[in-house]
Design a protein around this motif. Structure first.
Motif, PDB file in Angstrom:
ATOM      1  N   ASN A  63       0.821  -1.212   0.000  1.00  0.00           N
ATOM      2  CA  ASN A  63       0.000   0.000   0.000  1.00  0.00           C
ATOM      3  C   ASN A  63       0.858   1.266   0.000  1.00  0.00           C
ATOM      4  OD1 ASN A  63      -2.779  -0.912  -0.101  1.00  0.00           O
ATOM      5  ND2 ASN A  63      -2.331  -1.894   1.846  1.00  0.00           N
ATOM      6  N   LEU A  64       2.016   1.238   0.649  1.00  0.00           N
ATOM      7  CA  LEU A  64       2.938   2.371   0.593  1.00  0.00           C
ATOM      8  C   LEU A  64       3.426   2.580  -0.837  1.00  0.00           C
ATOM      9  CD1 LEU A  64       4.761   4.552   1.887  1.00  0.00           C
ATOM     10  CD2 LEU A  64       6.458   2.728   2.218  1.00  0.00           C
ATOM     11  N   ALA A  65       3.863   1.506  -1.482  1.00  0.00           N
ATOM     12  CA  ALA A  65       4.359   1.601  -2.860  1.00  0.00           C
ATOM     13  C   ALA A  65       3.248   2.076  -3.801  1.00  0.00           C
ATOM     14  CB  ALA A  65       4.916   0.260  -3.319  1.00  0.00           C
ATOM     15  N   THR A  66       2.047   1.554  -3.614  1.00  0.00           N
ATOM     16  CA  THR A  66       0.917   1.955  -4.441  1.00  0.00           C
ATOM     17  C   THR A  66       0.600   3.439  -4.243  1.00  0.00           C
ATOM     18  OG1 THR A  66      -0.008  -0.269  -4.353  1.00  0.00           O
ATOM     19  CG2 THR A  66      -1.516   1.488  -4.969  1.00  0.00           C
ATOM     20  N   GLY A  67       0.612   3.881  -3.008  1.00  0.00           N
ATOM     21  CA  GLY A  67       0.336   5.285  -2.716  1.00  0.00           C
ATOM     22  C   GLY A  67       1.379   6.215  -3.312  1.00  0.00           C
ATOM     23  N   LEU A  68       2.653   5.849  -3.188  1.00  0.00           N
ATOM     24  CA  LEU A  68       3.717   6.680  -3.756  1.00  0.00           C
ATOM     25  C   LEU A  68       3.637   6.719  -5.276  1.00  0.00           C
ATOM     26  CD1 LEU A  68       6.711   5.700  -1.444  1.00  0.00           C
ATOM     27  CD2 LEU A  68       5.415   7.851  -1.449  1.00  0.00           C
ATOM     28  N   ALA A  69       3.356   5.573  -5.892  1.00  0.00           N
ATOM     29  CA  ALA A  69       3.219   5.530  -7.348  1.00  0.00           C
ATOM     30  C   ALA A  69       2.014   6.355  -7.803  1.00  0.00           C
ATOM     31  CB  ALA A  69       3.090   4.087  -7.826  1.00  0.00           C
ATOM     32  N   THR A  70       0.918   6.277  -7.055  1.00  0.00           N
ATOM     33  CA  THR A  70      -0.271   7.064  -7.388  1.00  0.00           C
ATOM     34  C   THR A  70       0.012   8.556  -7.262  1.00  0.00           C
ATOM     35  OG1 THR A  70      -1.717   5.269  -6.678  1.00  0.00           O
ATOM     36  CG2 THR A  70      -2.700   7.468  -6.804  1.00  0.00           C
ATOM     37  N   LEU A  71       0.745   8.948  -6.218  1.00  0.00           N
ATOM     38  CA  LEU A  71       1.109  10.346  -6.048  1.00  0.00           C
ATOM     39  C   LEU A  71       1.962  10.838  -7.221  1.00  0.00           C
ATOM     40  CD1 LEU A  71       1.232  12.964  -4.395  1.00  0.00           C
ATOM     41  CD2 LEU A  71       3.202  11.973  -3.180  1.00  0.00           C
ATOM     42  N   ALA A  72       2.979  10.062  -7.583  1.00  0.00           N
ATOM     43  CA  ALA A  72       3.854  10.449  -8.699  1.00  0.00           C
ATOM     44  C   ALA A  72       3.062  10.529 -10.009  1.00  0.00           C
ATOM     45  CB  ALA A  72       5.015   9.462  -8.827  1.00  0.00           C
ATOM     46  N   ALA A  73       2.208   9.538 -10.253  1.00  0.00           N
ATOM     47  CA  ALA A  73       1.412   9.538 -11.478  1.00  0.00           C
ATOM     48  C   ALA A  73       0.445  10.716 -11.510  1.00  0.00           C
ATOM     49  CB  ALA A  73       0.652   8.219 -11.607  1.00  0.00           C
ATOM     50  N   SER A  74      -0.143  11.036 -10.378  1.00  0.00           N
ATOM     51  CA  SER A  74      -1.084  12.154 -10.320  1.00  0.00           C
ATOM     52  C   SER A  74      -0.375  13.484 -10.558  1.00  0.00           C
ATOM     53  CB  SER A  74      -1.801  12.168  -8.972  1.00  0.00           C
ATOM     54  OG  SER A  74      -2.586  11.007  -8.826  1.00  0.00           O
ATOM     55  N   LEU A  75       0.811  13.641  -9.995  1.00  0.00           N
ATOM     56  CA  LEU A  75       1.584  14.865 -10.247  1.00  0.00           C
ATOM     57  C   LEU A  75       1.942  14.985 -11.731  1.00  0.00           C
ATOM     58  CD1 LEU A  75       3.943  14.887  -7.135  1.00  0.00           C
ATOM     59  CD2 LEU A  75       2.112  16.515  -7.657  1.00  0.00           C
ATOM     60  N   ALA A  76       2.398  13.884 -12.318  1.00  0.00           N
ATOM     61  CA  ALA A  76       2.747  13.905 -13.741  1.00  0.00           C
ATOM     62  C   ALA A  76       1.512  14.192 -14.597  1.00  0.00           C
ATOM     63  CB  ALA A  76       3.380  12.578 -14.148  1.00  0.00           C
ATOM     64  N   ALA A  77       0.381  13.578 -14.248  1.00  0.00           N
ATOM     65  CA  ALA A  77      -0.846  13.812 -15.009  1.00  0.00           C
ATOM     66  C   ALA A  77      -1.300  15.260 -14.887  1.00  0.00           C
ATOM     67  CB  ALA A  77      -1.948  12.867 -14.535  1.00  0.00           C
ATOM     68  N   GLY A  78      -1.180  15.828 -13.700  1.00  0.00           N
ATOM     69  CA  GLY A  78      -1.559  17.224 -13.510  1.00  0.00           C
ATOM     70  C   GLY A  78      -0.695  18.171 -14.329  1.00  0.00           C
ATOM     71  N   LEU A  79       0.597  17.899 -14.344  1.00  0.00           N
ATOM     72  CA  LEU A  79       1.495  18.728 -15.154  1.00  0.00           C
ATOM     73  C   LEU A  79       1.177  18.597 -16.640  1.00  0.00           C
ATOM     74  CD1 LEU A  79       4.899  18.113 -13.327  1.00  0.00           C
ATOM     75  CD2 LEU A  79       3.605  20.254 -13.449  1.00  0.00           C
ATOM     76  N   LEU A  80       0.964  17.363 -17.084  1.00  0.00           N
ATOM     77  CA  LEU A  80       0.629  17.144 -18.492  1.00  0.00           C
ATOM     78  C   LEU A  80      -0.693  17.821 -18.843  1.00  0.00           C
ATOM     79  CD1 LEU A  80       1.387  15.795 -21.153  1.00  0.00           C
ATOM     80  CD2 LEU A  80       0.262  13.717 -20.339  1.00  0.00           C
ATOM     81  N   TRP A  81      -1.664  17.744 -17.946  1.00  0.00           N
ATOM     82  CA  TRP A  81      -2.965  18.385 -18.159  1.00  0.00           C
ATOM     83  C   TRP A  81      -2.786  19.885 -18.318  1.00  0.00           C
ATOM     84  CZ3 TRP A  81      -7.864  15.724 -16.789  1.00  0.00           C
ATOM     85  CH2 TRP A  81      -8.998  16.516 -16.982  1.00  0.00           C
ATOM     86  N   ASP A  82      -1.961  20.489 -17.441  1.00  0.00           N
ATOM     87  CA  ASP A  82      -1.723  21.935 -17.526  1.00  0.00           C
ATOM     88  C   ASP A  82      -1.007  22.323 -18.819  1.00  0.00           C
ATOM     89  OD1 ASP A  82      -2.953  22.497 -15.127  1.00  0.00           O
ATOM     90  OD2 ASP A  82      -1.090  22.592 -13.974  1.00  0.00           O
ATOM     91  N   ILE A  83      -0.095  21.479 -19.264  1.00  0.00           N
ATOM     92  CA  ILE A  83       0.710  21.799 -20.446  1.00  0.00           C
ATOM     93  C   ILE A  83      -0.040  21.487 -21.736  1.00  0.00           C
ATOM     94  CG2 ILE A  83       2.796  21.146 -21.722  1.00  0.00           C
ATOM     95  CD1 ILE A  83       4.103  20.678 -18.922  1.00  0.00           C
ATOM     96  N   SER A  84      -0.682  20.296 -21.785  1.00  0.00           N
ATOM     97  CA  SER A  84      -1.244  19.825 -23.053  1.00  0.00           C
ATOM     98  C   SER A  84      -2.746  19.585 -23.044  1.00  0.00           C
ATOM     99  CB  SER A  84      -0.558  18.522 -23.466  1.00  0.00           C
ATOM    100  OG  SER A  84       0.816  18.736 -23.654  1.00  0.00           O
ATOM    101  N   GLY A  85      -3.383  19.632 -21.893  1.00  0.00           N
ATOM    102  CA  GLY A  85      -4.824  19.449 -21.834  1.00  0.00           C
ATOM    103  C   GLY A  85      -5.257  18.050 -21.443  1.00  0.00           C
ATOM    104  N   ALA A  86      -6.561  17.921 -21.246  1.00  0.00           N
ATOM    105  CA  ALA A  86      -7.142  16.670 -20.763  1.00  0.00           C
ATOM    106  C   ALA A  86      -6.948  15.524 -21.753  1.00  0.00           C
ATOM    107  CB  ALA A  86      -8.628  16.866 -20.481  1.00  0.00           C
TER     108      ALA A  86
END
Length: 113
Positions: A63-86
């Protein structure tokens, strides 16, 4: 696992390309199906492969590994969303799910070489 990843690809593509509320509800429904198809399987894998004395710790680490991976993926997705859109964000998600499928197929221990 492959079925779940296929559903994830479909969810991401529907969120990227199906307009309006229909696309959103379809993507959300498919995301729920993904969770139903994969979460029990992942828990079973942890339970089967962890020694009995360390099973609780194994679930904690999972669950720790899953949470950290989810956090990293969410940050990357948010940045991509801001740069390139949904749309780009969901397309990239579908591509990563396809790559994960290839890894599952490649490293499947039940496959005979």
């Amino acid at each position: 696992m492959l079925s779940g990843l296929a559903v994830l690809v479909a969810a991401d593509l529907s969120l990227a390309f199906v307009p309006g509320l229909w696309g959103a509800f379809l993507g959300i429904g498919l995301w729920g199906a993904l969770m139903a198809l994969t979460q029990g399987l992942l828990a079973k894998l942890v339970a089967q492969n962890a020694p009995a004395a360390l099973r609780g710790s194994a679930f904690g680490l999972f669950n720790l590994a899953t949470g950290l991976a989810t956090l990293a993926a969410s940050l990357a997705a948010g940045l991509l969303w801001d740069i390139s859109g949904a749309r780009a964000t969901f397309i990239v998600g579908a591509v990563f799910a396809l790559l994960a499928s290839a890894l599952v197929i490649t490293f499947d221990p039940s496959r005979k070489s």
